[in-house]
Design a protein around this motif. Structure first.
Motif, PDB file in Angstrom:
ATOM      1  N   TYR A  37      42.985  51.413  36.073  1.00 29.33           N
ATOM      2  CA  TYR A  37      43.696  50.145  35.871  1.00 29.33           C
ATOM      3  C   TYR A  37      42.901  49.016  36.513  1.00 29.33           C
ATOM      4  CZ  TYR A  37      47.874  47.254  35.141  1.00 29.33           C
ATOM      5  OH  TYR A  37      48.756  46.297  34.708  1.00 29.33           O
ATOM      6  N   TYR A  38      42.811  47.899  35.811  1.00 32.47           N
ATOM      7  CA  TYR A  38      42.041  46.745  36.287  1.00 32.47           C
ATOM      8  C   TYR A  38      42.982  45.580  36.578  1.00 32.47           C
ATOM      9  CZ  TYR A  38      38.115  49.315  34.224  1.00 32.47           C
ATOM     10  OH  TYR A  38      37.191  50.272  33.907  1.00 32.47           O
ATOM     11  N   ILE A  39      42.820  44.960  37.749  1.00 31.36           N
ATOM     12  CA  ILE A  39      43.609  43.779  38.084  1.00 31.36           C
ATOM     13  C   ILE A  39      42.703  42.705  38.678  1.00 31.36           C
ATOM     14  CG2 ILE A  39      45.701  45.139  38.484  1.00 31.36           C
ATOM     15  CD1 ILE A  39      45.305  44.790  41.446  1.00 31.36           C
ATOM     16  N   PRO A  40      43.103  41.435  38.579  1.00 27.29           N
ATOM     17  CA  PRO A  40      42.271  40.354  39.131  1.00 27.29           C
ATOM     18  C   PRO A  40      42.592  40.083  40.595  1.00 27.29           C
ATOM     19  CG  PRO A  40      44.071  39.429  37.875  1.00 27.29           C
ATOM     20  CD  PRO A  40      44.223  40.917  37.785  1.00 27.29           C
ATOM     21  N   TYR A  41      41.628  39.538  41.297  1.00 27.56           N
ATOM     22  CA  TYR A  41      41.865  39.055  42.665  1.00 27.56           C
ATOM     23  C   TYR A  41      41.892  37.532  42.626  1.00 27.56           C
ATOM     24  CZ  TYR A  41      41.038  37.473  47.403  1.00 27.56           C
ATOM     25  OH  TYR A  41      41.134  36.806  48.590  1.00 27.56           O
ATOM     26  N   TYR A  42      43.028  36.936  43.021  1.00 24.58           N
ATOM     27  CA  TYR A  42      43.168  35.490  43.061  1.00 24.58           C
ATOM     28  C   TYR A  42      43.067  34.998  44.506  1.00 24.58           C
ATOM     29  CZ  TYR A  42      45.496  36.468  38.574  1.00 24.58           C
ATOM     30  OH  TYR A  42      45.818  36.923  37.317  1.00 24.58           O
ATOM     31  N   PRO A  43      42.076  34.172  44.834  1.00 24.26           N
ATOM     32  CA  PRO A  43      42.046  33.574  46.175  1.00 24.26           C
ATOM     33  C   PRO A  43      43.354  32.829  46.460  1.00 24.26           C
ATOM     34  CG  PRO A  43      39.956  33.234  45.073  1.00 24.26           C
ATOM     35  CD  PRO A  43      40.887  33.821  44.042  1.00 24.26           C
ATOM     36  N   LYS A 117      36.896  40.109  39.985  1.00 29.92           N
ATOM     37  CA  LYS A 117      36.849  38.698  40.364  1.00 29.92           C
ATOM     38  C   LYS A 117      37.574  37.825  39.340  1.00 29.92           C
ATOM     39  CE  LYS A 117      33.544  35.071  41.662  1.00 29.92           C
ATOM     40  NZ  LYS A 117      32.101  34.726  41.765  1.00 29.92           N
ATOM     41  N   TYR A 118      38.329  36.848  39.836  1.00 28.55           N
ATOM     42  CA  TYR A 118      39.014  35.887  38.973  1.00 28.55           C
ATOM     43  C   TYR A 118      38.002  35.075  38.176  1.00 28.55           C
ATOM     44  CZ  TYR A 118      40.993  31.291  37.874  1.00 28.55           C
ATOM     45  OH  TYR A 118      41.360  30.125  37.245  1.00 28.55           O
ATOM     46  N   GLN A 119      38.329  34.821  36.903  1.00 28.64           N
ATOM     47  CA  GLN A 119      37.495  33.971  36.057  1.00 28.64           C
ATOM     48  C   GLN A 119      38.318  32.786  35.564  1.00 28.64           C
ATOM     49  OE1 GLN A 119      34.862  36.025  33.120  1.00 28.64           O
ATOM     50  NE2 GLN A 119      35.943  37.864  33.774  1.00 28.64           N
ATOM     51  N   ASN A 120      37.776  31.578  35.684  1.00 27.25           N
ATOM     52  CA  ASN A 120      38.463  30.394  35.182  1.00 27.25           C
ATOM     53  C   ASN A 120      38.443  30.412  33.650  1.00 27.25           C
ATOM     54  OD1 ASN A 120      39.474  27.866  34.576  1.00 27.25           O
ATOM     55  ND2 ASN A 120      37.614  26.777  35.195  1.00 27.25           N
ATOM     56  N   PRO A 121      39.621  30.482  33.008  1.00 25.44           N
ATOM     57  CA  PRO A 121      39.647  30.587  31.550  1.00 25.44           C
ATOM     58  C   PRO A 121      39.637  29.238  30.827  1.00 25.44           C
ATOM     59  CG  PRO A 121      41.863  30.815  32.391  1.00 25.44           C
ATOM     60  CD  PRO A 121      40.971  30.620  33.590  1.00 25.44           C
ATOM     61  N   LYS A 138      38.476  27.943  41.209  1.00 20.86           N
ATOM     62  CA  LYS A 138      38.351  29.072  42.144  1.00 20.86           C
ATOM     63  C   LYS A 138      39.537  30.020  42.144  1.00 20.86           C
ATOM     64  CE  LYS A 138      35.198  26.733  45.336  1.00 20.86           C
ATOM     65  NZ  LYS A 138      34.974  26.304  46.736  1.00 20.86           N
ATOM     66  N   THR A 139      40.690  29.538  41.681  1.00 20.89           N
ATOM     67  CA  THR A 139      41.865  30.408  41.668  1.00 20.89           C
ATOM     68  C   THR A 139      42.776  30.011  40.517  1.00 20.89           C
ATOM     69  OG1 THR A 139      43.560  31.447  43.052  1.00 20.89           O
ATOM     70  CG2 THR A 139      43.323  29.050  43.223  1.00 20.89           C
ATOM     71  N   ASN A 140      43.881  30.733  40.355  1.00 26.91           N
ATOM     72  CA  ASN A 140      44.719  30.582  39.164  1.00 26.91           C
ATOM     73  C   ASN A 140      45.877  29.607  39.326  1.00 26.91           C
ATOM     74  OD1 ASN A 140      46.014  32.384  41.012  1.00 26.91           O
ATOM     75  ND2 ASN A 140      47.306  33.154  39.364  1.00 26.91           N
ATOM     76  N   ASN A 212      43.624  41.417  32.464  1.00 24.35           N
ATOM     77  CA  ASN A 212      44.327  40.209  32.053  1.00 24.35           C
ATOM     78  C   ASN A 212      44.668  39.393  33.291  1.00 24.35           C
ATOM     79  OD1 ASN A 212      44.460  40.716  29.188  1.00 24.35           O
ATOM     80  ND2 ASN A 212      45.969  42.308  29.654  1.00 24.35           N
ATOM     81  N   GLN A 213      44.834  38.092  33.112  1.00 18.62           N
ATOM     82  CA  GLN A 213      45.140  37.192  34.219  1.00 18.62           C
ATOM     83  C   GLN A 213      46.375  36.355  33.879  1.00 18.62           C
ATOM     84  OE1 GLN A 213      40.474  36.361  35.635  1.00 18.62           O
ATOM     85  NE2 GLN A 213      41.657  34.725  34.681  1.00 18.62           N
ATOM     86  N   TYR A 214      46.794  35.539  34.835  1.00 22.01           N
ATOM     87  CA  TYR A 214      47.797  34.531  34.531  1.00 22.01           C
ATOM     88  C   TYR A 214      47.487  33.275  35.330  1.00 22.01           C
ATOM     89  CZ  TYR A 214      50.315  35.389  38.954  1.00 22.01           C
ATOM     90  OH  TYR A 214      50.662  35.499  40.273  1.00 22.01           O
ATOM     91  N   SER A 215      47.965  32.139  34.827  1.00 21.81           N
ATOM     92  CA  SER A 215      47.757  30.869  35.521  1.00 21.81           C
ATOM     93  C   SER A 215      49.104  30.248  35.851  1.00 21.81           C
ATOM     94  CB  SER A 215      46.934  29.904  34.662  1.00 21.81           C
ATOM     95  OG  SER A 215      47.705  29.440  33.576  1.00 21.81           O
ATOM     96  N   VAL A 216      49.109  29.397  36.895  1.00 21.67           N
ATOM     97  CA  VAL A 216      50.355  28.774  37.371  1.00 21.67           C
ATOM     98  C   VAL A 216      50.128  27.289  37.624  1.00 21.67           C
ATOM     99  CG1 VAL A 216      52.076  28.755  39.213  1.00 21.67           C
ATOM    100  CG2 VAL A 216      51.035  30.924  38.513  1.00 21.67           C
TER     101      VAL A 216
END
Length: 220
Positions: A37-43, A117-121, A138-140, A212-216
């Motif tokens: 399973y793959y998850i992102p790391y958000y600073p 690592k988090y990627q800016n989408p 740098k973060t979501n 997959n990621q999410y943004s806030v």
């Protein structure tokens, strides 16, 4: 002689009982190897606490015997989700890989988790015309002024980088969805946002489908 034979028979019978019991224990303690399973790391961002990531299926039975190979990369926990089912959660501290294990109903589950690592989408994000793209570098999480947008209609426009997409967007308050904005929406509108409310978007990456990621956007 008869006594010796009787003792030998008793010993053999005892061994058979022990062996049978051992086989039954092994059958009960089944081991299931889950897919990686793959998850992102958000600073981290002070204004918003990023919740742990769910990394397991949902179970009706309590999850016990939680284990993780490297606590410097992530911590593991289990609790009930909004549907009342038990789930394993991982809170990443940095990128890397860990092996986790947990028991459900006598079955041991083993899984490898890779924290990426988090990627800016986004190539551009605006809120009522104001450019807030740099906050996602740098973060979501992007933090905007609640006072500035209080009692106003707010429109957030998203422009994705090549091969990124936004599969779903919601307006949330107090950890719950207040309004489902929609699927594959790149323009989110909210009337009179509340303080500490968020607009949260699910992101997919066509270059790397494993994570997959999410943004806030939070009104603080």
């Amino acid at each position: 002689m008869k006594k010796t034979i009787k003792q030998l028979f008793t010993l053999l019978f005892t061994l058979m009982v022990v062996i049978t019991a051992s086989i039954n224990v092994k059958a009960d303690n089944e081991i299931v190897k889950e897919d990686t399973y793959y998850i992102p790391y958000y600073p981290k961002v002070k204004a918003f606490k990023i919740p742990p990531e769910p990394v397991s299926s949902s179970y009706d039975q309590k999850i016990v015997a939680l284990g993780i190979s490297n606590k410097s990369i992530a911590t593991i926990s289990s609790k009930k989700n909004s549907d009342g089912q038990y789930v394993v959660y991982l809170a990443p501290k940095k990128t890397g890989s860990v092996n986790i294990s947990y028991d459900v109903g006598g079955v041991t589950h083993q899984q490898k988790i890779i924290v990426k690592k988090y990627q800016n989408p986004y190539s551009k994000v605006t809120i009522n015309g104001k450019n807030i793209t740099k906050q996602f570098k740098k973060t979501n999480v992007a933090v905007v002024s609640y006072k500035k947008y209080k009692n106003k209609k707010v429109t957030i426009k998203y422009k994705m980088k090549k091969n990124f997409g936004q599969s779903h967007t919601d307006y949330c308050y107090k950890g719950k969805i207040s309004k489902c904005i929609g699927s594959f929406v790149y323009k989110a509108s909210v009337k009179k946002p509340k303080k500490n409310a968020t607009v949260e978007a699910s992101i997919f990456n066509g270059y790397d489908e494993t994570v997959n990621q999410y943004s806030v956007v939070i009104f603080k």
